[in-house]
Design an enzyme around this catalytic site. Structure first.
Site, PDB file in Angstrom:
ATOM      1  N   GLU A 266       0.882  -1.167   0.000  1.00 35.93           N
ATOM      2  CA  GLU A 266       0.000   0.000   0.000  1.00 35.93           C
ATOM      3  C   GLU A 266       0.919   1.216   0.000  1.00 35.93           C
ATOM      4  OE1 GLU A 266      -1.860   3.129   1.453  1.00 35.93           O
ATOM      5  OE2 GLU A 266      -2.220   1.874   3.214  1.00 35.93           O
ATOM      6  N   CYS A 300      -2.332   8.758   3.052  1.00 37.55           N
ATOM      7  CA  CYS A 300      -2.095   8.287   1.682  1.00 37.55           C
ATOM      8  C   CYS A 300      -3.357   8.509   0.853  1.00 37.55           C
ATOM      9  CB  CYS A 300      -1.640   6.847   1.664  1.00 37.55           C
ATOM     10  SG  CYS A 300      -2.797   5.775   2.441  1.00 37.55           S
TER      11      CYS A 300
END
Ligand code: UN1
Length: 513
Positions: A266, A300
């Site tokens: 990720e 993010c």
């Protein structure tokens, strides 16, 4: 049960060991001593003695040993351990959130939200512990059955970042534990205390759970890139789940792939939103503001690129400038603060470099970008969230800048907006504001957003744990947390059982008869 004093914000001069496992507890780390600093005021939070690469090997060996026992504990019983963890997290929610604020600089409501995310994933994992099911498949052979089973995989290495110092580990660890896997965790060097506190919660829950929870089930190894590399390269770790920058993920992926292990990545997000002519602008303003400035732009999933139809562009700019002008920036511990500090000076420098690049590419600063010195704690890096208007999607917009910096581009044609939206290397989160169902469905359909997360009339950040979380392209392709992400933490066995007295071969092959 409360957390012991020694994991709370430490007294001056305390040195913590960067290697803790369930038992013996604590273990002594043997690496260098370092002092992370709080983003709030730049003061050291504690002293930590890092683990060494050989100690990572010890932790993995303990995890491998623990695996032999844990894999045979029935999954619903493994779920009971996670239920106990969830109880302790609820009891200690506010103290854990306090550590997140201290080490990551998150405002209180967002720090509490992160701990809530851990509680939520505990509940999800407990339910999952009774649903780790495979299929029964039609077989072409008489008196045979064909079934698939899911079995525990082995020790899982988790590498996590400073910005979600508890939740990202929890997504992996809570699911991994019910799947039957021990966890070896390398947290960010910026956030060792919250990592030790999280591991302490597991330790306390394991003590309540009893001897079925073996030592070595949950370990923290704190240190730098050498510690992460030792974890990634260890062939006894079948799955490495890594969250962080694209360069970090690329190197983890290469190391894990070279030993044919499995990685779950990720990585960067460079998330965009399209605002169409029919958008509810009141809702859009609120969603954009939370997504672009929440966590000081350091998620993010933060919103970094905004594509706005030319018919609503001027109104949106004016209203966003107004919303940004009243944002309370300052001490994340204080009630009412909405924008806390950047993690460090380097982040501020990168934000300034991106602002300069945007300027050179024809950008016009609509608001923000300056350092804030008034009414903020001395020693921290506080900044006004910035918005830059650009004539088109320029090269700087292809890069993720981990700061509250959002670029705006006007569009005329919806298909062009989707093209621009997808034209960056990252593919994590995306959103559209529209009341036109054709646009909404196109955006979430196969020719729409190319991201792992696509929202309609909602911001890019703040996903709930029930969905699979992750993204495409340079984001790394991994999916964590909800839906069927659990399958990555298990191995599948396809079993063919012949309960007859003949030996028919598949594909009708006759061999010697
Ligand atoms: C991250 O920033 O690495 O969707 C994770 C969100 C949070 C998780 C972010 N639930 O913004």
């Amino acid at each position: 049960m409360q957390l012991p004093e020694h994991i709370l914000p430490p007294a001056d001069g305390d040195t913590f060991s960067g290697l803790w496992a369930l038992d013996p507890y604590p273990r002594g780390a043997a690496g260098e001593v370092f002092s992370p600093c709080s983003p709030i005021d730049g003061k050291p939070t504690c002293q930590i003695r890092a683990a060494t690469a050989p100690q990572v090997g010890d932790a993995v060996m303990a995890a491998e040993h623990a695996f032999r026992q844990w894999r045979t504990v029935p999954a619903p019983r493994r779920g009971e351990l996670v239920r106990l963890i969830g109880d302790l997290v609820r009891e200690n929610k506010s103290k854990l959130a306090e550590l997140i604020t201290l080490e990551a600089g998150k405002i209180r409501p967002e720090a509490e939200g992160e701990i809530q995310e851990w509680i939520d994933v505990c509940e999800f994992a407990v339910g999952l512990s009774r649903q780790l099911h495979g299929l029964t498949i039609a077989t072409e052979r008489p008196e045979h059955s064909l079934i698939e089973q899911w079995h525990p995989l082995g020790p899982v290495g988790v590498i996590s970042a400073f910005n979600f110092p508890a939740a990202v580990w929890a997504w992996n660890a809570m699911i991994g534990l019910v799947c039957g896997d021990p966890i070896v965790w390398k947290p960010s060097e910026q956030t060792p205390l919250i990592a030790l506190a999280c591991n302490q919660i597991v330790t306390l829950a394991a003590a309540r759970f009893g001897s079925d929870a073996p030592s070595g089930l949950s370990t923290v190894v704190i240190g730098g890139a050498d510690v992460g590399a030792a974890l990634a390269s260890d062939p006894r770790v079948p799955l490495v789940s890594a969250t962080g920058s694209v360069p970090m993920g690329r190197s983890v992926a290469q190391v894990v792939a070279s030993r044919l292990g499995r990685s779950l990545l990720e990585l960067g997000g460079n998330n965009g939103m399209i605002v169409t002519p029919s958008a509810d602008l009141d809702m859009a303003i609120r969603a954009i503001t939370f997504a672009a400035v929440g966590t000081c732009g350091q998620r993010c999933t933060s919103l970094r690129r905004l594509f706005v139809h030319e018919s609503v562009y001027d109104e949106l700019v004016e209203r966003l400038q107004k919303a940004y002008s009243s944002l309370p920036i300052g001490d994340p511990r204080e009630d009412g603060t909405l924008v806390g500090p950047l993690v460090d000076e380097a982040s501020f420098d990168k934000m300034q470099a991106s602002l300069a690049a945007a300027h050179d590419e024809g950008g016009h600063l609509l608001c923000g970008g300056d350092r804030v010195f008034d009414d903020v704690p001395e020693g921290g890096v506080y900044v006004q969230p910035a918005i830059v208007r650009l004539p088109r999607q320029t090269p700087i917009m292809h890069e993720e800048t981990f700061a509250p910096l959002m670029y705006m581009v006007a569009y005329e044609n919806f298909d062009d907006a989707i093209e621009m939206h997808n034209a960056v290397p990252q593919g994590l989160s995306s959103a559209i504001f529209t009341n036109d169902m054709r646009e909404a469905h196109k955006f979430i359909g196969p020719a729409g957003s190319d991201c792992g997360l696509a929202g309609v009339n909602i911001g890019t950040s703040g996903a709930e744990i029930g969905g699979a979380f992750g993204g495409e392209k340079e984001t790394g392709g991994g999916r964590e947390s909800g839906s069927d992400s659990w399958k990555q933490y298990m191995r599948r066995t396809t079993c063919t059982i012949n309960y007859g007295t003949a030996l028919p071969l598949a594909q009708g092959i006759r061999f010697g008869d």
